[in-house]
Design a protein around this motif. Structure first.
Motif, PDB file in Angstrom:
ATOM      1  N   UNK A 212       0.812  -1.216   0.000  1.00  0.00           N
ATOM      2  CA  UNK A 212       0.000   0.000   0.000  1.00  0.00           C
ATOM      3  C   UNK A 212       0.847   1.268   0.000  1.00  0.00           C
ATOM      4  N   UNK A 213       2.130   1.131  -0.365  1.00  0.00           N
ATOM      5  CA  UNK A 213       3.022   2.298  -0.264  1.00  0.00           C
ATOM      6  C   UNK A 213       2.473   3.501  -1.016  1.00  0.00           C
ATOM      7  N   UNK A 214       2.100   3.296  -2.279  1.00  0.00           N
ATOM      8  CA  UNK A 214       1.624   4.419  -3.093  1.00  0.00           C
ATOM      9  C   UNK A 214       0.341   4.997  -2.508  1.00  0.00           C
ATOM     10  N   UNK A 215      -0.583   4.122  -2.142  1.00  0.00           N
ATOM     11  CA  UNK A 215      -1.863   4.588  -1.575  1.00  0.00           C
ATOM     12  C   UNK A 215      -1.622   5.345  -0.267  1.00  0.00           C
ATOM     13  N   UNK A 216      -0.717   4.824   0.574  1.00  0.00           N
ATOM     14  CA  UNK A 216      -0.425   5.494   1.850  1.00  0.00           C
ATOM     15  C   UNK A 216       0.191   6.871   1.620  1.00  0.00           C
ATOM     16  N   UNK A 217       1.134   6.929   0.691  1.00  0.00           N
ATOM     17  CA  UNK A 217       1.782   8.214   0.405  1.00  0.00           C
ATOM     18  C   UNK A 217       0.746   9.222  -0.091  1.00  0.00           C
ATOM     19  N   UNK A 218      -0.135   8.774  -0.981  1.00  0.00           N
ATOM     20  CA  UNK A 218      -1.158   9.682  -1.516  1.00  0.00           C
ATOM     21  C   UNK A 218      -2.106  10.132  -0.405  1.00  0.00           C
ATOM     22  N   UNK A 220      -1.437  10.463   2.800  1.00  0.00           N
ATOM     23  CA  UNK A 220      -0.781  11.469   3.644  1.00  0.00           C
ATOM     24  C   UNK A 220      -0.734  12.820   2.918  1.00  0.00           C
ATOM     25  N   UNK A 221      -0.471  12.785   1.611  1.00  0.00           N
ATOM     26  CA  UNK A 221      -0.460  14.030   0.831  1.00  0.00           C
ATOM     27  C   UNK A 221      -1.829  14.715   0.925  1.00  0.00           C
ATOM     28  N   UNK A 222      -2.893  13.936   0.739  1.00  0.00           N
ATOM     29  CA  UNK A 222      -4.249  14.506   0.813  1.00  0.00           C
ATOM     30  C   UNK A 222      -4.523  15.101   2.192  1.00  0.00           C
ATOM     31  N   UNK A 223      -4.151  14.345   3.236  1.00  0.00           N
ATOM     32  CA  UNK A 223      -4.397  14.811   4.613  1.00  0.00           C
ATOM     33  C   UNK A 223      -3.653  16.118   4.883  1.00  0.00           C
ATOM     34  N   UNK A 224      -2.379  16.163   4.480  1.00  0.00           N
ATOM     35  CA  UNK A 224      -1.558  17.339   4.792  1.00  0.00           C
ATOM     36  C   UNK A 224      -1.954  18.549   3.948  1.00  0.00           C
ATOM     37  N   UNK A 225      -2.181  18.333   2.647  1.00  0.00           N
ATOM     38  CA  UNK A 225      -2.506  19.483   1.793  1.00  0.00           C
ATOM     39  C   UNK A 225      -3.893  20.018   2.128  1.00  0.00           C
ATOM     40  N   UNK A 284      -2.444   8.778  13.785  1.00  0.00           N
ATOM     41  CA  UNK A 284      -3.889   8.521  13.700  1.00  0.00           C
ATOM     42  C   UNK A 284      -4.253   7.627  12.522  1.00  0.00           C
ATOM     43  N   UNK A 285      -3.671   7.923  11.361  1.00  0.00           N
ATOM     44  CA  UNK A 285      -4.146   7.287  10.125  1.00  0.00           C
ATOM     45  C   UNK A 285      -3.351   6.027   9.767  1.00  0.00           C
ATOM     46  N   UNK A 286      -2.074   5.985  10.148  1.00  0.00           N
ATOM     47  CA  UNK A 286      -1.212   4.866   9.715  1.00  0.00           C
ATOM     48  C   UNK A 286      -0.621   4.141  10.921  1.00  0.00           C
ATOM     49  N   UNK A 287      -1.446   3.917  11.940  1.00  0.00           N
ATOM     50  CA  UNK A 287      -0.891   3.414  13.195  1.00  0.00           C
ATOM     51  C   UNK A 287      -0.183   2.070  13.033  1.00  0.00           C
ATOM     52  N   UNK A 288      -0.637   1.236  12.087  1.00  0.00           N
ATOM     53  CA  UNK A 288       0.003  -0.081  11.942  1.00  0.00           C
ATOM     54  C   UNK A 288       1.170  -0.096  10.972  1.00  0.00           C
ATOM     55  N   UNK A 289       1.534   1.052  10.409  1.00  0.00           N
ATOM     56  CA  UNK A 289       2.540   1.108   9.346  1.00  0.00           C
ATOM     57  C   UNK A 289       3.797   1.789   9.858  1.00  0.00           C
ATOM     58  N   UNK A 290       4.947   1.217   9.540  1.00  0.00           N
ATOM     59  CA  UNK A 290       6.211   1.870   9.936  1.00  0.00           C
ATOM     60  C   UNK A 290       6.516   2.995   8.963  1.00  0.00           C
ATOM     61  N   UNK A 291       6.650   4.186   9.502  1.00  0.00           N
ATOM     62  CA  UNK A 291       6.957   5.360   8.679  1.00  0.00           C
ATOM     63  C   UNK A 291       8.050   6.145   9.389  1.00  0.00           C
ATOM     64  N   UNK A 292       9.032   6.610   8.626  1.00  0.00           N
ATOM     65  CA  UNK A 292      10.005   7.529   9.225  1.00  0.00           C
ATOM     66  C   UNK A 292       9.446   8.946   9.119  1.00  0.00           C
TER      67      UNK A 292
END
Length: 317
Positions: A212-218, A220-225, A284-292
Motif C-alpha cells: 500500500x506504499x503508493x496509496x499510503x503516500x497519496x 498522507x499528501x491529501x491529509x496534509x494538503x 492517527x491514520x497509519x498506526x500499523x505502518x512503519x513510517x520515518x
C-alpha cells in the motif's frame, strides 16, 4: 510488421489528432512540421521527437526514454518522460513530469509547471514506461546555453490551469478517453518544486515498500494538503543499509530490515507546524505502518537535506 506511418504525425495544419490508449504501446513516435494543431498521445511510448512545430497544443502520455523538442515555437504541452530536452525552441509552456533533470539548449521564453492530468489508463501506462509518479524534477531545469544577464526559462504561475493551455480533446474519437485536468485527481502529486517555500519549517516522511506504499503516500499528501501544508518534493528510490545510517541517523536500525522489500517513497511537506501535524496524522491514520517522520523542527531540515542529497546522488543528478 510495424508501419512507421502509424507512429508519425507530419505536415498537419489546424487539425485535432491523437492516439487512444493501447494504440502506441511502447513504440517510438515522431511529430513534425505541424501547425496550429491539437495533438494527444494517450498511451506510453519509447521515445518521442517533435520537430518544427508551431502554435500546437500537445499532450504526451508516459515516455520510457526521452522527448526531444527541436525548432518548435509557441507550443503548449503536457508531458511525462524519463528525459526532457529542447533545442532551438522558443516560447514553450510545459506542464512536466520528468524523472531526470530537464535540459534546455539554445532555447528562450520557456515556462514550466508541474504535470497534472488524469485518465483511467494513465497509472498503468506510467508503470509500463517504467516511470514513478513520485520522481518528478519538473522545476530543476538545466540551461545548457545560459546568456549572461538573461533568463531563458521560468515557472508558470502557481494558479496556472492545464485546461487553459492544453484543452480537453474535442474530437468524438478522443473524447472517449475520460480525461480530467482537476488538480486533485492528478496521477502525479503536485509539488512546489523550486518555488519559494512559504515557511522555514519542513518535514520529511518516508514510507517503506509494501502493498500500500503508493496509496499510503497519496493519503498522507491529501491529509496534509487539505490542512494547508504544501508538498515540496517527492522521491521514490532504493536504499541500502549504509544509506539508512546517513539519512535516518539514530533510528536507522529500526528501518534497515524494511529496505530489502523495495524502494522507499519520501515526501517533503512545508508549513509552520508541519512536523507536529505530520506526526499526529501518521499516528492517527497509519498506526500499523512503519513510517520515518522527522522528530522536530530542529532536525527536520537536516532530514530533508540528508535524504535528498542521497537521492540526487543515486539518480545521478
Amino acid at each position: 510488421q510495424i508501419d512507421p506511418k502509424d507512429y508519425t504525425f507530419s505536415g498537419l495544419k489546424n487539425e485535432t489528432i491523437g492516439r487512444l490508449p493501447g494504440k502506441v504501446a511502447g513504440q517510438q513516435f515522431v511529430i513534425q512540421d505541424c501547425e496550429n494543431c491539437k495533438i494527444y498521445i494517450f498511451d506510453h511510448s519509447a521515445t518521442i521527437t517533435i520537430d518544427d512545430c508551431v502554435n500546437c497544443q500537445i499532450f504526451l502520455g508516459p515516455i520510457k526514454g526521452s522527448v526531444f523538442f527541436r525548432d518548435c515555437k509557441d507550443c503548449k504541452c503536457v508531458v511525462a518522460c524519463q528525459q526532457f530536452r529542447t533545442r532551438d525552441c522558443r516560447k514553450l509552456e510545459v506542464f512536466l513530469c520528468c524523472a531526470t533533470q530537464p535540459i534546455i539548449e539554445s532555447s528562450t521564453g520557456m515556462k514550466f509547471g508541474c504535470f497534472q492530468y488524469y485518465y483511467p489508463e494513465l497509472a498503468l501506462q506510467f508503470k509500463d514506461a517504467g516511470l514513478s509518479i513520485f520522481n518528478n524534477t519538473w522545476s530543476n531545469i538545466h540551461d545548457f546555453t545560459p546568456v549572461s544577464g538573461e533568463n531563458n526559462w521560468g515557472l508558470l504561475p502557481e494558479t496556472a490551469v492545464v485546461q487553459d493551455y492544453v484543452p480537453l480533446p474535442s474530437s468524438e474519437e478522443l473524447k472517449a478517453v475520460r480525461v480530467s485536468t482537476d488538480a486533485t485527481k492528478s496521477i502525479i502529486p503536485i509539488t512546489r518544486g523550486r518555488r519559494q517555500k512559504n515557511s522555514d519549517e519542513s518535514c520529511l516522511a518516508v514510507f517503506f515498500a509494501g502493498d500500500y506504499t503508493t496509496a499510503n503516500a497519496r493519503k498522507l499528501i491529501d491529509e496534509m494538503t487539505s490542512k494547508g501544508f504544501q508538498l515540496v518534493q517527492t522521491k521514490e528510490v532504493l536504499m541500502k543499509a549504509e544509506d539508512a545510517h546517513r539519512v535516518f541517523q539514530q533510528s536507522a536500525l529500526e528501518f534497515i530490515p524494511l529496505l530489502e522489500k523495495g524502494p522507499v517513497v519520501a515526501l517533503e511537506f512545508n508549513g509552520d507546524g508541519a512536523v507536529e501535524q505530520c506526526r499526529s496524522t501518521i499516528n492517527e491514520v497509519f498506526s500499523g505502518t512503519k513510517v520515518f517522520v522527522s522528530e522536530s523542527k530542529a532536525s527536520a531540515s537536516q532530514d530533508v537535506d540528508n535524504f535528498y542529497n542521497f537521492a540526487d546522488m543515486q539518480m545521478g543528478m
